[in-house]
Design an enzyme around this catalytic site. Sequence first.
Site, PDB file in Angstrom:
ATOM      1  CG  HIS A  59       9.014  32.247   9.901  1.00  0.00           C
ATOM      2  ND1 HIS A  59       9.816  33.094  10.637  1.00  0.00           N
ATOM      3  CD2 HIS A  59       7.738  32.509  10.290  1.00  0.00           C
ATOM      4  CE1 HIS A  59       9.057  33.838  11.433  1.00  0.00           C
ATOM      5  NE2 HIS A  59       7.797  33.493  11.243  1.00  0.00           N
ATOM      6  CD  GLU A  61      14.126  31.928   7.714  1.00  0.00           C
ATOM      7  OE1 GLU A  61      12.910  31.924   7.430  1.00  0.00           O
ATOM      8  OE2 GLU A  61      14.679  32.889   8.265  1.00  0.00           O
ATOM      9  CB  CYS A  89      12.830  35.522  13.471  1.00  0.00           C
ATOM     10  SG  CYS A  89      12.086  33.874  13.359  1.00  0.00           S
ATOM     11  CB  CYS A  92      14.148  31.010  11.511  1.00  0.00           C
ATOM     12  SG  CYS A  92      12.435  31.055  10.935  1.00  0.00           S
TER      13      CYS A  92
END
Length: 157
Positions: A59, A61, A89, A92
């Site tokens: 992801h 992040e 999410c 993260c």
Amino acid sequence: MNDGFTEIDRRWMRQALLAARRAGKAGEVPVGAAIISKSGELLATGRNFRESAHDPTAHAELVAVRRACRKTRNWRLTGATVYVTLEPCLMCLMALKNARVSRVVYGAPDPKRGAARCAGLKVAEDGNLNPISCEGGLDRIESESLLKGFFRVRRQG
């Protein structure tokens, strides 16, 4: 615009939006992140790499956190702010908390998977974990537009 965000916030969100556009052009879901140190230095940017890396943890992040930690040679990003185009999410958000990030500013809410506010998980507010401030809505329209445009093209093709 008096939405509580500063010009500095807007500047750094533009970096996250640039990363999101790069992700979209590469065929990834257009999510981007930028990590800014406590002193105001851009530590890293990241974009989604899940498809190309065949990695469910790639992801935006987490990509940015890994880069920032390598740059600082420290896994602690104490006092840092993360600007991300989509509400983080749970995975993260927990990584950001573990990295000691102090603040997350996101663009678009994620009602299904967002852990900051929308999903009702309220992990950011859990006092038993490292505290983290989460604020949403900065450049929300542009963040949502990138996502909607990406998925519209995907559904048509």
